[in-house]
Design a protein around this motif. Sequence first.
Motif, PDB file in Angstrom:
ATOM      1  N   ALA A  14      -6.574   1.814 -24.288  1.00  9.75           N
ATOM      2  CA  ALA A  14      -7.658   3.101 -23.643  1.00  9.75           C
ATOM      3  C   ALA A  14      -6.690   4.282 -23.155  1.00  9.75           C
ATOM      4  O   ALA A  14      -7.036   5.326 -23.553  1.00  9.75           O
ATOM      5  N   ARG A  15      -5.464   4.161 -22.654  1.00  3.91           N
ATOM      6  CA  ARG A  15      -4.627   5.090 -22.324  1.00  3.91           C
ATOM      7  C   ARG A  15      -4.154   5.903 -23.514  1.00  3.91           C
ATOM      8  O   ARG A  15      -4.332   7.239 -23.703  1.00  3.91           O
ATOM      9  N   LYS A  16      -3.794   5.244 -24.739  1.00  2.23           N
ATOM     10  CA  LYS A  16      -3.299   5.917 -25.876  1.00  2.23           C
ATOM     11  C   LYS A  16      -4.395   6.621 -26.435  1.00  2.23           C
ATOM     12  O   LYS A  16      -4.232   7.391 -27.220  1.00  2.23           O
ATOM     13  N   LEU A  17      -5.688   5.947 -26.739  1.00  2.58           N
ATOM     14  CA  LEU A  17      -6.820   6.617 -27.268  1.00  2.58           C
ATOM     15  C   LEU A  17      -7.331   7.847 -26.410  1.00  2.58           C
ATOM     16  O   LEU A  17      -7.734   8.793 -27.134  1.00  2.58           O
ATOM     17  N   GLN A  18      -7.036   7.808 -25.215  1.00  2.00           N
ATOM     18  CA  GLN A  18      -7.514   9.268 -24.393  1.00  2.00           C
ATOM     19  C   GLN A  18      -6.316  10.250 -24.510  1.00  2.00           C
ATOM     20  O   GLN A  18      -6.981  11.407 -24.803  1.00  2.00           O
ATOM     21  N   LYS A  19      -4.994   9.877 -24.785  1.00  2.00           N
ATOM     22  CA  LYS A  19      -4.309  10.881 -25.176  1.00  2.00           C
ATOM     23  C   LYS A  19      -4.442  11.440 -26.622  1.00  2.00           C
ATOM     24  O   LYS A  19      -4.434  12.643 -26.852  1.00  2.00           O
ATOM     25  N   ALA A  20      -4.840  10.651 -27.587  1.00  2.00           N
ATOM     26  CA  ALA A  20      -5.254  10.888 -28.909  1.00  2.00           C
ATOM     27  C   ALA A  20      -6.426  11.831 -28.816  1.00  2.00           C
ATOM     28  O   ALA A  20      -6.531  13.220 -29.532  1.00  2.00           O
ATOM     29  N   ALA A  21      -7.474  11.559 -28.121  1.00  2.00           N
ATOM     30  CA  ALA A  21      -8.687  12.544 -28.072  1.00  2.00           C
ATOM     31  C   ALA A  21      -8.150  13.867 -27.180  1.00  2.00           C
ATOM     32  O   ALA A  21      -8.972  14.764 -27.787  1.00  2.00           O
ATOM     33  N   ASP A  22      -7.231  13.831 -26.709  1.00  2.00           N
ATOM     34  CA  ASP A  22      -6.970  15.096 -25.919  1.00  2.00           C
ATOM     35  C   ASP A  22      -6.130  16.139 -26.645  1.00  2.00           C
ATOM     36  O   ASP A  22      -5.793  17.268 -26.462  1.00  2.00           O
ATOM     37  N   LEU A  23      -5.512  15.536 -27.843  1.00  2.00           N
ATOM     38  CA  LEU A  23      -4.784  16.488 -28.634  1.00  2.00           C
ATOM     39  C   LEU A  23      -5.596  17.459 -29.339  1.00  2.00           C
ATOM     40  O   LEU A  23      -6.689  17.322 -29.638  1.00  2.00           O
TER      41      LEU A  23
END
Length: 158
Positions: A14-23
């Motif tokens: 979930a943290r990795k997906l959130q970081k990816a969405a914020d790029l």
Amino acid sequence: MTSQNRRTARATLARKLQKAADLDWSEWRELAIAANALLTARIVFARLPAKSLIARLQEIHTLELNHDRNLEVETHTSDKDLDAYLLRLAWAIAAAATILPWRTDCLIRCLAADKILRRRGRAPEFYLGVTKHLDKDFGAHAWVRCRGISVAGGQGRE
């Protein structure tokens, strides 16, 4: 896998997906460039002996603008902009290396950074360190710097 491990794995994902969405698009572009360079470096690493790879990284290249049509030399970049670019490149190489499905050890990361920097008309500095331990094991580490900024392989020590 225990329920605690599953929860931890889900939270990490979930943290990795959130970081990816914020790029933003420029960060995705840098990641794509880094991933491509890491793939090329991995192929070169598989085909050439380490001695040849290290010799390639140690070469001092002179820029011959008339002979290299692929060179993307930046002529009007301020020091501040260049330093910001180098930090983004370091981030992109490290981030791409952690998500790719193949090994991206320090030497592979250095090959990738070297290729990207030289293509942009920059002169990276390659470092190789070796230590020998009392138990006769040794460790080696490679890193690339440009303008004093560590671009690949971590901080290293001269």
